[in-house]
Design an enzyme around this catalytic site. Sequence first.
Site, short mmCIF file in Angstrom:
data_model
loop_
_atom_site.label_atom_id
_atom_site.label_comp_id
_atom_site.label_asym_id
_atom_site.label_seq_id
_atom_site.Cartn_x
_atom_site.Cartn_y
_atom_site.Cartn_z
N HIS A 1 1.17 -1.18 -0.05
CA HIS A 1 0.06 0.04 0.24
C HIS A 1 0.82 0.99 0.20
O HIS A 1 2.01 1.11 0.81
CB HIS A 1 -0.85 -0.03 1.10
CG HIS A 1 -1.97 0.68 1.40
ND1 HIS A 1 -1.80 2.12 1.38
CD2 HIS A 1 -3.43 0.55 0.80
CE1 HIS A 1 -3.17 2.88 0.96
NE2 HIS A 1 -3.67 2.23 0.93
N ASP B 1 -7.84 -5.18 -0.05
CA ASP B 1 -8.38 -6.05 -1.18
C ASP B 1 -8.17 -7.49 -0.99
O ASP B 1 -8.17 -8.81 -1.98
CB ASP B 1 -8.01 -6.23 -2.09
CG ASP B 1 -7.83 -4.51 -2.70
OD1 ASP B 1 -7.20 -3.44 -2.61
OD2 ASP B 1 -9.31 -3.99 -3.41
C1 SDX Z 1 -6.71 0.08 -2.97
O1 SDX Z 1 -4.59 4.82 -1.81
C2 SDX Z 1 -5.48 4.08 -1.82
O2 SDX Z 1 -5.51 4.12 -0.08
C3 SDX Z 1 -5.82 2.80 -1.85
C4 SDX Z 1 -6.73 1.68 -1.82
C5 SDX Z 1 -8.48 2.83 -0.78
O3 SDX Z 1 -9.28 2.05 -0.18
O4 SDX Z 1 -8.44 3.81 -1.63
O5 SDX Z 1 -6.50 1.26 -0.30
C6 SDX Z 1 -7.40 -0.02 -2.36
O6 SDX Z 1 -5.79 0.53 -3.82
C7 SDX Z 1 -5.57 -0.47 -2.00
C8 SDX Z 1 -3.96 -1.79 -2.78
C9 SDX Z 1 -4.40 -2.49 -3.98
N1 SDX Z 1 -3.42 -2.89 -4.97
C10 SDX Z 1 -3.07 -3.94 -5.00
O7 SDX Z 1 -3.33 -5.15 -3.88
C11 SDX Z 1 -2.26 -4.06 -5.55
C12 SDX Z 1 -0.28 -5.02 -5.19
N2 SDX Z 1 0.17 -4.00 -4.92
C13 SDX Z 1 0.62 -3.01 -5.60
O8 SDX Z 1 0.68 -3.05 -7.21
C14 SDX Z 1 1.16 -1.65 -4.70
O9 SDX Z 1 1.72 -2.20 -3.18
C15 SDX Z 1 0.41 -0.69 -4.53
C16 SDX Z 1 -0.22 -0.55 -6.57
C17 SDX Z 1 -0.09 -0.91 -4.04
C18 SDX Z 1 1.40 0.30 -3.82
O10 SDX Z 1 1.95 0.94 -4.85
P1 SDX Z 1 3.50 1.73 -4.84
O11 SDX Z 1 3.24 2.55 -3.14
O12 SDX Z 1 3.61 3.13 -6.35
O13 SDX Z 1 4.94 1.00 -4.14
P2 SDX Z 1 5.83 0.63 -5.05
O14 SDX Z 1 4.84 0.10 -6.48
O15 SDX Z 1 7.32 1.76 -5.40
O16 SDX Z 1 6.30 -0.56 -4.13
C19 SDX Z 1 7.44 -0.05 -3.10
C20 SDX Z 1 8.16 -1.22 -3.37
C21 SDX Z 1 8.67 -1.85 -4.76
O17 SDX Z 1 9.93 -1.95 -4.85
P3 SDX Z 1 11.05 -1.50 -4.80
O18 SDX Z 1 11.49 -0.69 -6.53
O19 SDX Z 1 10.92 -0.88 -3.93
O20 SDX Z 1 12.34 -2.27 -4.72
O21 SDX Z 1 7.79 -2.66 -3.01
C22 SDX Z 1 7.27 -2.71 -3.95
C23 SDX Z 1 7.31 -2.68 -5.54
O22 SDX Z 1 7.85 -3.42 -5.90
N3 SDX Z 1 5.97 -4.04 -4.28
C24 SDX Z 1 5.54 -4.78 -4.34
C25 SDX Z 1 3.94 -5.02 -3.71
N4 SDX Z 1 3.70 -4.15 -3.30
C26 SDX Z 1 5.08 -3.10 -3.44
N5 SDX Z 1 6.21 -6.72 -3.91
C27 SDX Z 1 5.17 -7.22 -4.66
N6 SDX Z 1 3.92 -7.60 -4.39
C28 SDX Z 1 3.12 -6.45 -4.50
N7 SDX Z 1 2.02 -6.38 -4.50
#
Ligand code: SDX
Length: 443
Positions: free
Chosen positions: A319, A377
């Site tokens: 998140h 989710d």
């Molecule tokens: C919702 O914003 C909100 O409040 C949203 C929400 C709401 O109520 O409105 O809470 C609802 O959208 C919840 C999130 C649902 N999405 C998912 O479950 C999809 C999987 N999650 C990821 O796509 C990700 O965690 C996000 C999109 C939710 C957040 O992405 P960020 O904040 O841009 O974080 P990031 O992509 O920069 O990740 C930081 C690191 C990265 O690695 P590095 O580049 O630092 O090496 O963490 C890794 C990412 O690769 N990472 C993950 C991961 N989520 C982040 N690696 C593996 N699996 C994951 N799920």
Amino acid sequence: MTNAQNTETPAAPRESVTLTDNTSGKVYEMPLLSGSVGPKVIDIRPLYAQTGFFTYDPGFTSTGSCESKITFIDGDHGVLLHRGYAIEDLAEHADFMETAYLLLKGELPSVAQKTKFENDITRHTMLHEQINYFYRAFRRDAHPMAVMCGVMGALSAFYHDSLDISDPHQRMVASYRMIAKVPTIAAWAYKYSTGQPFMYPQNNLNYAENFLHMMFATPCEPYKVNPVVARALDRILILHADHEQNASTSTVRLAGSSGANPFACIAAGIASLWGPAHGGANEAVLNMLTEIGSKDRIPEFLARAKDKNDPFRLMGFGHRVYKNYDPRAKVMQMTCHEVLDELGLRGEPLLELAMELERIALEDPYFVEKKLYPNVDFYSGIIFRAMGIPVSMFTVLFAVARTVGWIAQWNEMIEDPHQKIGRPRQLYTGFPQRTYVPLDARG
Ligand code: SDX
């Protein structure tokens, strides 16, 4: 940049930070603003005029887009407040209509206020009969989120008496209409996909019961809503109602900042929520769990989630704000057990798989170091599936719940005296101006 107390105004010391341009040696002072809780913000509104510089923050990881009194998240401590009330308290003691009133009006309703609000919403649940025909323009196998975008936007073609956003009364009429009608729009999108006739809302049912009735009843026989399932759905709607300036809420605010009509703004929010990184994650979690299939394949998928060369991510994990457990996920997990027990599905393979996946991931150094926890989710899809809701409808339910949050945020934006059209700038890295070459000179 240093945090300096401005000593020039002894009466009310104004906090500020200074920014030094190390090339020119110029020093700039920016006000530091404090909210009621949460991080202070650097007021950079004068930045470009003073420095000629923009800020650069793709994804707005460090940027506050507005001032708001609706929802507060402390991501480090897993705290979520709606108008100051903890999500756990609302999920346990309130219902969705009470939460919707709180988000919209800023206070918990009295008994009389709640009764009137529920009556007002209940009596706006029907759609204009001509909207029926919109559904027929879609293929039966259209994704229901496509239908939601289309029909919600189309409401602006029907309700001309609630389009003037400068009129508080018209804003509230449009708000009530959308909160009331979004379950009908959603349930009819499902019915249309099955070829079954639309079921009309029943005024003797509450919000969650009405949705389940419109989803699963048929004209051929009485349908009894399971009260445990209805209460669980009501709680899930509370958990999804609002969440600060997430992608879809920011979309609604940006659309609304141009003066677009309320129905178009909410349709834009639905479109943004559809993405798998956002509201589409609940559908993606179910598809991921189905693909993993068994506990012995969990290591394979965790390895893929950690592989920078593999676009796969663990859906339902991570998140932007929560770097601790999403408080909604905890309530969702408890609700998941409650519903599966009620429906005699204890030991449901996907739930067992999800729980094992969560256990292993939370012990994995990659997830621990990056503070990746289950989000709202991760469990919702398992509950929806147990309720008999098809996977393609999972994000639709998120949109049904989030509509009141979008509307509350949209109203707050319209009423904000500092509000102006959103128009971000950029870091341009394209060609500087160059001379046009006529076609016949280009070979
Ligand atoms: C919702 O914003 C909100 O409040 C949203 C929400 C709401 O109520 O409105 O809470 C609802 O959208 C919840 C999130 C649902 N999405 C998912 O479950 C999809 C999987 N999650 C990821 O796509 C990700 O965690 C996000 C999109 C939710 C957040 O992405 P960020 O904040 O841009 O974080 P990031 O992509 O920069 O990740 C930081 C690191 C990265 O690695 P590095 O580049 O630092 O090496 O963490 C890794 C990412 O690769 N990472 C993950 C991961 N989520 C982040 N690696 C593996 N699996 C994951 N799920």
